[in-house]
Motif scaffolding. Structure first.
Motif, PDB file in Angstrom:
ATOM      1  N   GLY A 273       0.785  -1.227   0.000  1.00 51.44           N
ATOM      2  CA  GLY A 273       0.000   0.000   0.000  1.00 51.44           C
ATOM      3  C   GLY A 273       0.815   1.274   0.000  1.00 51.44           C
ATOM      4  O   GLY A 273       0.239   2.356   0.162  1.00 51.44           O
ATOM      5  N   ILE A 274       2.130   1.180  -0.201  1.00 49.30           N
ATOM      6  CA  ILE A 274       2.975   2.377  -0.179  1.00 49.30           C
ATOM      7  C   ILE A 274       3.754   2.470  -1.499  1.00 49.30           C
ATOM      8  O   ILE A 274       4.465   1.546  -1.876  1.00 49.30           O
ATOM      9  CB  ILE A 274       3.945   2.376   1.013  1.00 49.30           C
ATOM     10  N   TRP A 275       3.622   3.609  -2.172  1.00 50.21           N
ATOM     11  CA  TRP A 275       4.340   3.924  -3.397  1.00 50.21           C
ATOM     12  C   TRP A 275       5.267   5.119  -3.125  1.00 50.21           C
ATOM     13  O   TRP A 275       5.095   5.826  -2.137  1.00 50.21           O
ATOM     14  CB  TRP A 275       3.374   4.294  -4.518  1.00 50.21           C
ATOM     15  N   ALA A 276       6.220   5.348  -3.995  1.00 49.15           N
ATOM     16  CA  ALA A 276       7.115   6.495  -3.844  1.00 49.15           C
ATOM     17  C   ALA A 276       7.537   7.016  -5.202  1.00 49.15           C
ATOM     18  O   ALA A 276       7.690   6.247  -6.160  1.00 49.15           O
ATOM     19  CB  ALA A 276       8.337   6.123  -3.008  1.00 49.15           C
ATOM     20  N   VAL A 277       7.744   8.345  -5.290  1.00 47.61           N
ATOM     21  CA  VAL A 277       8.149   8.981  -6.552  1.00 47.61           C
ATOM     22  C   VAL A 277       9.108  10.127  -6.264  1.00 47.61           C
ATOM     23  O   VAL A 277       9.230  10.599  -5.139  1.00 47.61           O
ATOM     24  CB  VAL A 277       6.920   9.543  -7.321  1.00 47.61           C
ATOM     25  N   GLY A 278       9.769  10.579  -7.325  1.00 48.55           N
ATOM     26  CA  GLY A 278      10.528  11.815  -7.244  1.00 48.55           C
ATOM     27  C   GLY A 278      11.980  11.674  -6.831  1.00 48.55           C
ATOM     28  O   GLY A 278      12.594  10.608  -6.956  1.00 48.55           O
ATOM     29  N   ASP A 279      12.532  12.786  -6.311  1.00 44.13           N
ATOM     30  CA  ASP A 279      13.954  12.873  -5.973  1.00 44.13           C
ATOM     31  C   ASP A 279      14.379  11.876  -4.913  1.00 44.13           C
ATOM     32  O   ASP A 279      15.571  11.578  -4.791  1.00 44.13           O
ATOM     33  CB  ASP A 279      14.290  14.279  -5.458  1.00 44.13           C
ATOM     34  N   ALA A 280      13.437  11.368  -4.133  1.00 41.80           N
ATOM     35  CA  ALA A 280      13.773  10.484  -3.018  1.00 41.80           C
ATOM     36  C   ALA A 280      13.860   9.021  -3.425  1.00 41.80           C
ATOM     37  O   ALA A 280      14.144   8.160  -2.592  1.00 41.80           O
ATOM     38  CB  ALA A 280      12.737  10.640  -1.904  1.00 41.80           C
ATOM     39  N   VAL A 281      13.648   8.726  -4.707  1.00 41.95           N
ATOM     40  CA  VAL A 281      13.576   7.348  -5.183  1.00 41.95           C
ATOM     41  C   VAL A 281      14.851   6.982  -5.936  1.00 41.95           C
ATOM     42  O   VAL A 281      15.397   7.794  -6.686  1.00 41.95           O
ATOM     43  CB  VAL A 281      12.342   7.164  -6.084  1.00 41.95           C
ATOM     44  N   ILE A 282      15.329   5.759  -5.760  1.00 40.66           N
ATOM     45  CA  ILE A 282      16.466   5.268  -6.541  1.00 40.66           C
ATOM     46  C   ILE A 282      15.965   4.884  -7.928  1.00 40.66           C
ATOM     47  O   ILE A 282      14.903   4.279  -8.077  1.00 40.66           O
ATOM     48  CB  ILE A 282      17.148   4.069  -5.848  1.00 40.66           C
ATOM     49  N   SER A 283      16.698   5.282  -8.947  1.00 39.64           N
ATOM     50  CA  SER A 283      16.333   4.968 -10.323  1.00 39.64           C
ATOM     51  C   SER A 283      17.450   4.177 -10.984  1.00 39.64           C
ATOM     52  O   SER A 283      18.622   4.355 -10.650  1.00 39.64           O
ATOM     53  CB  SER A 283      16.078   6.254 -11.124  1.00 39.64           C
ATOM     54  N   THR A 284      17.094   3.344 -11.921  1.00 37.93           N
ATOM     55  CA  THR A 284      18.065   2.581 -12.697  1.00 37.93           C
ATOM     56  C   THR A 284      18.262   3.261 -14.043  1.00 37.93           C
ATOM     57  O   THR A 284      17.304   3.416 -14.805  1.00 37.93           O
ATOM     58  CB  THR A 284      17.597   1.134 -12.910  1.00 37.93           C
ATOM     59  N   ASP A 285      19.479   3.682 -14.307  1.00 37.19           N
ATOM     60  CA  ASP A 285      19.766   4.394 -15.541  1.00 37.19           C
ATOM     61  C   ASP A 285      19.482   3.511 -16.754  1.00 37.19           C
ATOM     62  O   ASP A 285      19.855   2.338 -16.793  1.00 37.19           O
ATOM     63  CB  ASP A 285      21.228   4.837 -15.561  1.00 37.19           C
ATOM     64  N   ARG A 286      18.804   4.069 -17.741  1.00 40.56           N
ATOM     65  CA  ARG A 286      18.379   3.302 -18.901  1.00 40.56           C
ATOM     66  C   ARG A 286      19.565   2.805 -19.737  1.00 40.56           C
ATOM     67  O   ARG A 286      19.487   1.751 -20.368  1.00 40.56           O
ATOM     68  CB  ARG A 286      17.460   4.154 -19.783  1.00 40.56           C
ATOM     69  N   ILE A 287      20.659   3.524 -19.729  1.00 42.66           N
ATOM     70  CA  ILE A 287      21.794   3.186 -20.571  1.00 42.66           C
ATOM     71  C   ILE A 287      22.771   2.264 -19.856  1.00 42.66           C
ATOM     72  O   ILE A 287      23.178   1.222 -20.383  1.00 42.66           O
ATOM     73  CB  ILE A 287      22.528   4.456 -21.033  1.00 42.66           C
ATOM     74  N   THR A 288      23.158   2.650 -18.644  1.00 41.27           N
ATOM     75  CA  THR A 288      24.258   1.963 -17.962  1.00 41.27           C
ATOM     76  C   THR A 288      23.800   0.933 -16.943  1.00 41.27           C
ATOM     77  O   THR A 288      24.581   0.073 -16.540  1.00 41.27           O
ATOM     78  CB  THR A 288      25.143   2.982 -17.245  1.00 41.27           C
ATOM     79  N   GLY A 289      22.552   1.042 -16.480  1.00 42.69           N
ATOM     80  CA  GLY A 289      22.095   0.173 -15.403  1.00 42.69           C
ATOM     81  C   GLY A 289      22.547   0.629 -14.036  1.00 42.69           C
ATOM     82  O   GLY A 289      22.204   0.001 -13.022  1.00 42.69           O
ATOM     83  N   LEU A 290      23.312   1.725 -13.969  1.00 42.80           N
ATOM     84  CA  LEU A 290      23.738   2.248 -12.675  1.00 42.80           C
ATOM     85  C   LEU A 290      22.535   2.818 -11.942  1.00 42.80           C
ATOM     86  O   LEU A 290      21.599   3.337 -12.554  1.00 42.80           O
ATOM     87  CB  LEU A 290      24.810   3.325 -12.859  1.00 42.80           C
ATOM     88  N   ARG A 291      22.571   2.745 -10.612  1.00 47.05           N
ATOM     89  CA  ARG A 291      21.423   3.150  -9.800  1.00 47.05           C
ATOM     90  C   ARG A 291      21.745   4.423  -9.023  1.00 47.05           C
ATOM     91  O   ARG A 291      22.783   4.509  -8.354  1.00 47.05           O
ATOM     92  CB  ARG A 291      21.025   2.015  -8.856  1.00 47.05           C
ATOM     93  N   ARG A 292      20.839   5.405  -9.130  1.00 48.65           N
ATOM     94  CA  ARG A 292      21.042   6.693  -8.487  1.00 48.65           C
ATOM     95  C   ARG A 292      19.708   7.435  -8.462  1.00 48.65           C
ATOM     96  O   ARG A 292      18.836   7.174  -9.307  1.00 48.65           O
ATOM     97  CB  ARG A 292      22.061   7.529  -9.264  1.00 48.65           C
ATOM     98  N   PRO A 293      19.530   8.369  -7.532  1.00 45.89           N
ATOM     99  CA  PRO A 293      18.358   9.241  -7.610  1.00 45.89           C
ATOM    100  C   PRO A 293      18.502  10.203  -8.786  1.00 45.89           C
ATOM    101  O   PRO A 293      19.617  10.600  -9.141  1.00 45.89           O
ATOM    102  CB  PRO A 293      18.391  10.005  -6.274  1.00 45.89           C
ATOM    103  N   VAL A 294      17.392  10.562  -9.398  1.00 44.46           N
ATOM    104  CA  VAL A 294      17.383  11.526 -10.492  1.00 44.46           C
ATOM    105  C   VAL A 294      16.520  12.707 -10.061  1.00 44.46           C
ATOM    106  O   VAL A 294      15.299  12.610 -10.019  1.00 44.46           O
ATOM    107  CB  VAL A 294      16.840  10.902 -11.787  1.00 44.46           C
ATOM    108  N   ALA A 295      17.180  13.807  -9.726  1.00 45.29           N
ATOM    109  CA  ALA A 295      16.477  14.975  -9.184  1.00 45.29           C
ATOM    110  C   ALA A 295      16.069  15.909 -10.311  1.00 45.29           C
ATOM    111  O   ALA A 295      16.601  17.012 -10.469  1.00 45.29           O
ATOM    112  CB  ALA A 295      17.371  15.690  -8.175  1.00 45.29           C
ATOM    113  N   LEU A 296      15.097  15.475 -11.110  1.00 46.50           N
ATOM    114  CA  LEU A 296      14.598  16.268 -12.223  1.00 46.50           C
ATOM    115  C   LEU A 296      13.071  16.286 -12.190  1.00 46.50           C
ATOM    116  O   LEU A 296      12.440  15.276 -11.886  1.00 46.50           O
ATOM    117  CB  LEU A 296      15.073  15.693 -13.556  1.00 46.50           C
ATOM    118  N   ALA A 297      12.509  17.449 -12.543  1.00 48.48           N
ATOM    119  CA  ALA A 297      11.061  17.622 -12.425  1.00 48.48           C
ATOM    120  C   ALA A 297      10.293  16.763 -13.425  1.00 48.48           C
ATOM    121  O   ALA A 297       9.232  16.225 -13.100  1.00 48.48           O
ATOM    122  CB  ALA A 297      10.699  19.099 -12.623  1.00 48.48           C
ATOM    123  N   GLY A 298      10.810  16.639 -14.651  1.00 51.42           N
ATOM    124  CA  GLY A 298      10.077  15.880 -15.672  1.00 51.42           C
ATOM    125  C   GLY A 298       9.846  14.437 -15.289  1.00 51.42           C
ATOM    126  O   GLY A 298       8.694  13.959 -15.299  1.00 51.42           O
TER     127      GLY A 298
END
Length: 549
Positions: A273-298
């Protein structure tokens, strides 16, 4: 269903608004610890500069407008201080005290907070950040109150936007960046033009050095750098990065990676029941597979929409795409932009790649007002897949980077750029758009029709240098030891070139790489081993300003 959203702005408000459009009967509550649930955080530097004159223009929505248009219960100055995932409740602190609120679906969008390094004197009242409307108002008030000198710590996107804004207000500005160059995500040859532009604007740039202390005085502060430089300041802008603001949710058991919340392809955390979005979330880079937060509004805005889709209609919800990190910034008369992976990310991921450079006009050269932009593209060695692109120039960079971002998202190869049917009329572009030209260069490189050498190989021994420019260009500055043979004379002087090279491979260059490519083709088809400088002297000077006058 009661949907509770923690944090507004891009991710949280996008989720709340989309949820309402999908479900008229849901009860939707947004808790925002600050004053403004929906504001133009990307517009803050332009309020500081004075280009946005009314602070009200920064407010995209208010609690009242959100209630009226979408029937969303937005509660400002409400700070979520605890989550009980078993009971599905949150504890919220406000001026009225602490209350417990139940939820059916909880969306976490807490954003990030400014990194505060262990720097002596950082608690000075003259140190400011630029992340909220209040920050922007305070910074502009500081200018109005007579500030004359500013030091910006950190030359990322926000740091440079703040520096530009303060300079436009007439302040003397110093920018301090610990990395080797400003805008560290950019490659050095692209960033070099931004550094030069900052200097032309009257901003003093300190690259490859950090601050060691801030000495606070009654009339001014002094920022002390590691190289001993002392810079007086009426305002110090702290912009060295951000970290996810997630401790409350980590305490509740939400899984994390280096403080960033871990989510699946639909934004779900490990807790039901808990979702998360935005700057606080770890993202997997589409090109490299490296994981990092992406602090962008889009990406945050789009992820919020998709999270709401999954909450309301999970069977048809599309997954959240991995980000490319597409970003753009204005610095003086220049625009710099990037998409996809840069060299450091590709190297860290162990991906083999080739890089091409080109310098092309923003529109047809014969039409008045044509200006030159610099582009570079990284291609996967094995198949030419486009991995990343960057550009800088006075005009036209934005639309080219957007085309590259679209191409990367659709897994296009470099040669496939040749066939893109892009809009052309003389005021807007060329029959061979810079994107098409990049594809042509990529095809030549991948097919083995073009061997490149690069600016960082200048000091390698054992080769012969050939300058294919004009005598006038050569006399204005050239690489020591290079033989001048204008590209129009290469055919008739082949014997001279062969004798001078004495069996050494020939490295040829011109101003941008176009004329030297013509010379290279003649040399190669005459049986001479040769390579063409990627990006020509324009790129060489950016990488080696100390070597090339």
């Amino acid at each position: 269903m009661r949907i509770v959203v923690v944090g507004g702005v891009a991710g949280g408000m996008s989720a709340a608004a989309r949820a309402r459009r999908l479900d008229e009967n849901a009860e939707i509550i947004v808790f925002e610890r600050g004053e403004h649930p929906s504001f133009a955080n990307c517009g803050l530097p332009y309020y500081v500069s004075g280009e946005i004159t009314d602070r009200a223009d920064l407010l995209v929505q208010t609690p009242e407008s959100l209630r009226e248009a979408l029937d969303i219960d937005v509660r400002i100055r409400h700070d979520v201080i605890a989550v009980d995932p078993a009971a599905k409740t949150v504890q919220v602190r406000s001026d009225a005290g602490v209350e417990t609120v139940a939820y059916d679906a909880l969306v976490l969008s807490p954003g990030a907070s400014a990194i505060r390094p262990p720097l002596p004197g950082l608690d000075s009242p003259r140190v400011q950040t630029l992340r909220t409307v209040g920050d922007a108002v305070q910074m502009r008030d500081t200018v109005t109150d007579g500030a004359q000198r500013a030091v910006v710590l950190g030359a990322g996107f926000i740091g440079l936007e703040a520096a530009e804004g303060l300079r436009m207000q007439g302040l003397a500005v110093d920018v301090v960046e610990l990395a080797p160059h400003v805008l560290p995500p950019l490659e050095s040859e692209i960033a070099a033009r931004i550094s030069a532009e900052l200097t032309a604007m009257g901003i003093t740039v300190h690259e490859g050095v950090g601050a060691t202390a801030i000495e606070s005085g009654s009339d001014e502060d002094v920022v002390v750098l590691a190289d001993g430089t002392r810079i007086p300041a009426d305002v110090v802008v702290l912009s060295v990065g951000v970290r996810p603001d997630t401790q409350v949710f980590l305490d509740a058991g939400v899984a994390d990676e280096r403080g960033a919340l871990i989510v699946d392809e639909h934004g779900r955390t490990n807790l039901d029941g808990i979702w998360a979005v935005g700057d606080a979330v770890i993202s997997t880079d589409r090109i490299t597979g490296l994981r990092r937060p992406v602090a962008l509004a889009g990406p945050a805005n789009r992820a919020g929409r998709l999270v709401a889709d999954h909450i309301v209609n999970p069977d048809t919800a599309r997954p959240i795409p991995h980000p490319l990190g597409t970003a753009i910034v204005r610095v003086g008369s220049l625009t710099a932009a990037l998409t996809g992976a840069n060299r450091s990310a590709l190297d860290a991921a162990g991906i083999e790649y080739r890089t091409i450079h080109l310098h092309a006009d923003n529109h047809a050269g014969y039409f008045p007002g044509a200006v030159q932009m610099s582009l570079l593209v990284h291609l996967r060695t094995s198949d030419g897949l486009i991995l990343g692109a960057q550009g800088v120039g006075p005009d036209g960079v934005d639309k080219r980077i957007d085309v590259f971002a679209t191409a990367i998202a659709n897994r296009m190869t470099g040669p496939e750029l040749i066939d893109l049917d892009l809009a052309y009329a003389p005021p807007y572009g060329s029959a061979k758009d810079p994107v098409n030209l990049a594809g042509m260069i990529a095809e030549n490189v991948l097919d083995g029709e073009l061997d490149l050498w690069y600016a960082d190989q200048l000091d390698e021994p054992g080769y012969f240098l050939l300058d294919a420019r004009s005598r006038e260009e050569y006399d204005e500055g050239h690489v020591d030891g290079a033989l001048l043979v204008p590209h129009t004379q290469v055919r008739e002087r082949l014997d001279e070139i062969r004798e001078a090279a004495a069996g050494r491979p020939i490295r040829v260059y011109c101003q941008s790489g176009k004329r030297s490519y013509l010379a290279y083709r003649i040399l190669r088809q005459s049986g001479l081993e040769s390579a063409n400088l990627s990006g020509g002297m324009l790129t060489l000077r950016a990488v080696h300003p100390e070597l090339v006058p």
